[in-house]
Design a protein around this motif. Structure first.
Motif, mmCIF file in Angstrom:
data_model
loop_
_atom_site.group_PDB
_atom_site.id
_atom_site.type_symbol
_atom_site.label_atom_id
_atom_site.label_comp_id
_atom_site.label_asym_id
_atom_site.label_seq_id
_atom_site.Cartn_x
_atom_site.Cartn_y
_atom_site.Cartn_z
ATOM 1 N N PRO A 177 0.811 -1.219 0.000
ATOM 2 C CA PRO A 177 0.000 0.000 0.000
ATOM 3 C C PRO A 177 0.843 1.266 0.000
ATOM 4 O O PRO A 177 1.930 1.308 0.586
ATOM 5 C CB PRO A 177 -0.812 -0.131 1.294
ATOM 6 C CG PRO A 177 -0.881 -1.596 1.560
ATOM 7 C CD PRO A 177 0.450 -2.131 1.097
ATOM 8 N N LEU A 178 0.324 2.266 -0.682
ATOM 9 C CA LEU A 178 0.945 3.590 -0.737
ATOM 10 C C LEU A 178 -0.191 4.601 -0.776
ATOM 11 O O LEU A 178 -0.984 4.610 -1.719
ATOM 12 C CB LEU A 178 1.833 3.719 -1.970
ATOM 13 C CG LEU A 178 2.608 5.028 -2.139
ATOM 14 C CD1 LEU A 178 3.570 5.242 -0.976
ATOM 15 C CD2 LEU A 178 3.369 5.016 -3.458
ATOM 16 N N ALA A 179 -0.277 5.414 0.240
ATOM 17 C CA ALA A 179 -1.443 6.288 0.367
ATOM 18 C C ALA A 179 -1.017 7.683 0.786
ATOM 19 O O ALA A 179 0.038 7.858 1.416
ATOM 20 C CB ALA A 179 -2.428 5.704 1.383
ATOM 21 N N PRO A 180 -1.871 8.671 0.458
ATOM 22 C CA PRO A 180 -3.090 8.563 -0.342
ATOM 23 C C PRO A 180 -2.761 8.714 -1.824
ATOM 24 O O PRO A 180 -1.817 9.410 -2.184
ATOM 25 C CB PRO A 180 -3.911 9.759 0.138
ATOM 26 C CG PRO A 180 -2.873 10.803 0.448
ATOM 27 C CD PRO A 180 -1.676 10.045 0.984
ATOM 28 N N LEU A 181 -3.546 8.048 -2.686
ATOM 29 C CA LEU A 181 -3.357 8.170 -4.126
ATOM 30 C C LEU A 181 -4.693 8.359 -4.826
ATOM 31 O O LEU A 181 -5.718 7.811 -4.389
ATOM 32 C CB LEU A 181 -2.658 6.937 -4.694
ATOM 33 C CG LEU A 181 -1.147 6.825 -4.468
ATOM 34 C CD1 LEU A 181 -0.633 5.479 -4.952
ATOM 35 C CD2 LEU A 181 -0.405 7.959 -5.161
ATOM 36 N N ILE A 182 -4.666 9.106 -5.919
ATOM 37 C CA ILE A 182 -5.807 9.247 -6.820
ATOM 38 C C ILE A 182 -5.343 8.812 -8.198
ATOM 39 O O ILE A 182 -4.344 9.320 -8.716
ATOM 40 C CB ILE A 182 -6.314 10.704 -6.869
ATOM 41 C CG1 ILE A 182 -6.899 11.113 -5.510
ATOM 42 C CG2 ILE A 182 -7.355 10.878 -7.972
ATOM 43 C CD1 ILE A 182 -7.299 12.582 -5.430
ATOM 44 N N GLY B 67 -4.354 1.871 -1.152
ATOM 45 C CA GLY B 67 -4.224 3.308 -0.947
ATOM 46 C C GLY B 67 -4.770 4.183 -2.051
ATOM 47 O O GLY B 67 -4.733 5.417 -1.942
ATOM 48 N N VAL B 68 -5.260 3.583 -3.143
ATOM 49 C CA VAL B 68 -5.824 4.357 -4.251
ATOM 50 C C VAL B 68 -7.311 4.550 -3.959
ATOM 51 O O VAL B 68 -8.151 3.730 -4.329
ATOM 52 C CB VAL B 68 -5.610 3.651 -5.604
ATOM 53 C CG1 VAL B 68 -6.082 4.546 -6.760
ATOM 54 C CG2 VAL B 68 -4.140 3.284 -5.785
ATOM 55 N N GLY B 69 -7.618 5.635 -3.274
ATOM 56 C CA GLY B 69 -8.965 5.809 -2.750
ATOM 57 C C GLY B 69 -9.966 6.423 -3.698
ATOM 58 O O GLY B 69 -11.179 6.333 -3.473
ATOM 59 N N ARG B 70 -9.473 7.061 -4.783
ATOM 60 C CA ARG B 70 -10.369 7.700 -5.740
ATOM 61 C C ARG B 70 -9.822 7.493 -7.145
ATOM 62 O O ARG B 70 -8.600 7.421 -7.343
ATOM 63 C CB ARG B 70 -10.512 9.202 -5.458
ATOM 64 C CG ARG B 70 -11.102 9.505 -4.092
ATOM 65 C CD ARG B 70 -11.190 10.996 -3.852
ATOM 66 N NE ARG B 70 -11.620 11.294 -2.485
ATOM 67 C CZ ARG B 70 -11.809 12.513 -2.012
ATOM 68 N NH1 ARG B 70 -11.608 13.572 -2.787
ATOM 69 N NH2 ARG B 70 -12.201 12.696 -0.773
ATOM 70 N N VAL B 71 -10.729 7.433 -8.117
ATOM 71 C CA VAL B 71 -10.323 7.252 -9.506
ATOM 72 C C VAL B 71 -11.163 8.164 -10.394
ATOM 73 O O VAL B 71 -12.311 8.484 -10.077
ATOM 74 C CB VAL B 71 -10.466 5.786 -9.975
ATOM 75 C CG1 VAL B 71 -9.733 4.840 -9.031
ATOM 76 C CG2 VAL B 71 -11.928 5.379 -10.096
#
Length: 275
Positions: free
Chosen positions: A13-18, A46-50
């Motif tokens: 995981p790597l956050a936060p990401l879009i 960690g990719v919370g939005r697309v």
């Protein structure tokens, strides 16, 4: 969609990401449940939005539907430059309606593609692409939404059309793949550059040099899934969950901490898309 290799494992995981540019429909999503499944996988790392992006009218309808089905999804709507020859009055009217939806955060992807004319049957001519690009620029300005650009082998003409028409307040070069000179021209103009899995390719030396020149506040990241799967997974299916692979590679190229780059790119994406 690439199918030569199995899908990559979930990255650390790597956050936060879009994920600033993906194609959920081309990833296999057809309804609310399948959209949620793809975004659930992304959220685990960690990719919370697309932002799911259209390249034709059917994809534009889907993108807006998907963005209304799931609060983690946003839409971008336009007609791809290679399909600009379908931009009749009815298509323009529907694209404008879809682009005006509150869940649509950008007009795109539009622009110029000089690779396919003469190679792809039914591809829009250069003249048709330029006309369509000009129309999309005007639409973005009228709606006060970012313009998301597809650029393939058309650096000079793209910049010339933007100057001639007057660029919208926010311009995003999706999947930036040009050299350092083009990167500097875009940075100087205030444009935002979005980097995809291509920046992880070992032979993309010009792109690596370009990526080092972009300030944090003009840089966002994307998958362009299901295409452009990052190294070492080229030939495998891509999805938004693969974005941390690209970000870690980009951070290495830029000499930057991956967490710092994730935070900075997400801040820029939130500002650019107003999300």
């Amino acid at each position: 969609m690439p199918r030569d290799r199995p899908a990559p494992d979930l990255p650390e995981p790597l956050a936060p990401l879009i994920d600033a540019h993906t194609h959920l429909d081309a990833c296999g999503a057809t309804d609310a449940a399948s959209v949620a499944a793809i975004v659930d996988r992304a959220e685990k790392v960690g990719v919370g939005r697309v932002v799911t992006v259209a390249d034709d009218l059917a994809a534009a309808r889907f993108a807006v539907d998907a963005a209304n089905w799931d609060p983690r999804v946003y839409a971008a709507t336009a007609i791809h430059p290679t399909r600009a020859n379908v931009l009749d009055d009815a298509t323009k009217a529907e694209i404008e309606l879809l682009a005006g939806d509150p869940r649509t955060v950008a007009v795109g992807e539009t622009g110029l593609d000089y690779y396919w004319p003469g190679k792809l049957e039914g591809c829009a001519t250069v003249e048709e692409q330029v006309e369509g690009f000009r129309w999309h620029i005007d639409l973005a300005k009228r709606l006060r939404k970012p313009l998301m650009i597809h650029n393939r082998e058309a650096d000079h003409d793209l910049l010339a059309v933007l100057i001639d028409e007057g660029a919208p307040e926010t311009v995003i070069f999706h999947c930036f793949s040009s050299d350092a000179n083009m990167a500097l021209a875009c940075v100087e103009a205030g444009y935002v550059l979005s980097f995809s899995g291509t920046v992880s390719f070992r032979n993309a030396r010009d792109l690596h040099e370009a990526a080092k020149l972009v300030p944090d506040d003009q840089l966002i990241v994307e998958t362009d899934a299901p295409y452009l799967t990052p190294h070492p997974f080229r030939g495998a299916p891509n999805e938004p969950y693969c974005l941390p692979y690209t970000v870690r590679s980009l951070a290495h190229t830029r000499g930057q901490d991956p967490v710092e780059l994730a935070e900075a790119s997400t801040a820029t994406a939130r500002r650019v898309y107003r999300i």
